[in-house]
Design an enzyme around this catalytic site. Structure first.
Site, PDB file in Angstrom:
ATOM      1  N   ASP A   1     -10.321  -8.682 -12.198  1.00  0.00           N
ATOM      2  CA  ASP A   1      -9.042  -8.923 -11.550  1.00  0.00           C
ATOM      3  C   ASP A   1      -9.183  -9.692 -10.234  1.00  0.00           C
ATOM      4  O   ASP A   1      -8.826  -9.191  -9.183  1.00  0.00           O
ATOM      5  CB  ASP A   1      -8.291  -7.596 -11.325  1.00  0.00           C
TER       6      ASP A   1
ATOM      7  N   HIS B   1      -7.886 -13.231  -8.811  1.00  0.00           N
ATOM      8  CA  HIS B   1      -7.054 -14.408  -9.084  1.00  0.00           C
ATOM      9  C   HIS B   1      -7.661 -15.662  -8.456  1.00  0.00           C
ATOM     10  O   HIS B   1      -8.301 -15.582  -7.414  1.00  0.00           O
ATOM     11  CB  HIS B   1      -5.645 -14.219  -8.513  1.00  0.00           C
TER      12      HIS B   1
ATOM     13  N   ARG C   1       0.819  -1.208   0.000  1.00  0.00           N
ATOM     14  CA  ARG C   1       0.000   0.000   0.000  1.00  0.00           C
ATOM     15  C   ARG C   1       0.856   1.264   0.000  1.00  0.00           C
ATOM     16  O   ARG C   1       0.333   2.380   0.113  1.00  0.00           O
ATOM     17  CB  ARG C   1      -0.954   0.008   1.203  1.00  0.00           C
TER      18      ARG C   1
ATOM     19  N   GLU D   1       3.122  -4.198 -16.371  1.00  0.00           N
ATOM     20  CA  GLU D   1       2.261  -5.372 -16.241  1.00  0.00           C
ATOM     21  C   GLU D   1       0.991  -5.198 -17.073  1.00  0.00           C
ATOM     22  O   GLU D   1       0.396  -4.122 -17.101  1.00  0.00           O
ATOM     23  CB  GLU D   1       1.904  -5.604 -14.765  1.00  0.00           C
TER      24      GLU D   1
HETATM   25 ZN    ZN Z   1      -4.211  -9.080 -10.378  1.00  0.00          ZN
HETATM   26 FE    FE Z   2       0.058  -9.835 -11.577  1.00  0.00          FE
HETATM   27 FE    FE Z   3       0.706  -6.867 -10.210  1.00  0.00          FE
END
Ligand code: ZN
Ligand code: FE
Ligand code: FE
Length: 278
Positions: free
Chosen positions: A224, A226, A37, A142
């Site tokens: 997003d 996982h 963070r 990314e």
């Molecule tokens: Zn992610």
């Molecule tokens: Fe990732």
């Molecule tokens: Fe990441």
């Protein structure tokens, strides 16, 4: 031979991470450079780094991946926050210069209401300023899921950032399997087609690392979330193709699945066996 590791906690230092990695059958690992963070990084411990480098050499850990705090936003509308992202990344890269061959991954950022074009120009500006320091570490953008106003969902956006960096020799891409699938790239039904698209838009030589995660949500969800390998919408069959693909199999793979260490150990074994079966 598959190069694979997972995300580890950096709270006990480099040597501790490397020992943990070896214990679970990994030959690389990823870690946050500081509290994810944000906030201050720990004092640089050169004795730990020396011990780490020796241990890594003995155990075949050749390259590791640092991850920037995900709260940094290089394309914030707030100039103070953009400056903070720049300063934090410079501080991280200065530290990483003690670890030869390491790479540094970051989330390009969220443009909020400014639009993609403005966002891309801010991110490239920051990379140009960082480049003036001559850091040796390769910086990876990314691939993102496209949640909210995240930049980096499409290969075109990533290409546009790279195009605006004057010296992009040390800029690469980290492909996150959960994110690209969530972003709408069908790596399950057409992995070759997605990689062809990556090749024609960005160039496959930019691809330097893979985040290997299953996804809780179906193709193009932009959420997003996982999932453990084989338990999500991507599935084991697709992961077998991913870890054995001639365009991917030489890259380092990093698990960021919801797991404890024992879970990571099982996934590393599983992916190694899938890679071996081909
Ligand atoms: Zn992610
Ligand atoms: Fe990732
Ligand atoms: Fe990441």
């Amino acid at each position: 031979m598959l190069r694979i590791g997972c995300h580890l906690s950096s709270s006990k230092g480099y040597l501790a991470m490397a020992k943990e990695a070896v214990k679970i059958g990994a030959d690389t690992f990823q870690f946050f450079t500081r509290n994810p963070r944000g906030g201050k990084a720990k004092e640089l411990d050169l004795a730990d780094i020396r011990a780490y480098l020796e241990f890594a050499g003995e155990h075949g850990i050749a390259q590791i991946l640092a991850h920037a705090p995900y709260t940094l936003n290089a394309c914030s509308a707030d100039g103070g926050l953009r400056q903070f992202a720049y300063e934090t990344m410079c501080d991280d890269l200065g530290r990483l210069s003690h670890i030869p061959g390491s790479m540094y991954n970051f989330h390009p950022g969220s443009h909020v209401k400014q639009g993609v074009k403005v966002g891309i120009s801010y991110i490239a500006d920051m990379l140009n300023r960082i480049n003036q320091h001559g850091f040796s570490t390769t910086i990876l953008l990314e691939t993102m899921a496209g949640k909210g106003s995240e930049i980096g969902r499409s290969f075109e956006e990533l290409r546009a950032i790279i195009d605006n960096v004057e010296d992009s020799r040390r800029i690469g891409i980290c492909l996150d399997t959960c994110h690209v699938f969530d972003g709408g790239y069908d790596i399950v039904g057409d992995l070759d087609g997605v990689l062809d698209e990556f090749e024609s838009i960005i160039g496959v030589e930019r691809l330097r690392a893979v985040h290997i995660n299953d996804s809780k949500n179906p193709l193009g969800s932009h959420k997003d979330r996982h999932e453990k390998i084989g338990e999500g919408q991507i599935g084991l069959d697709a992961f077998m193709h991913i870890v054995t693909h001639p365009r991917l199999r030489h890259l380092p793979f990093y698990l960021e699945t919801p797991n404890d260490l024992a879970g990571y150990q099982r996934e590393i074994e599983l992916l190694k066996s899938l890679a071996f079966r081909q």
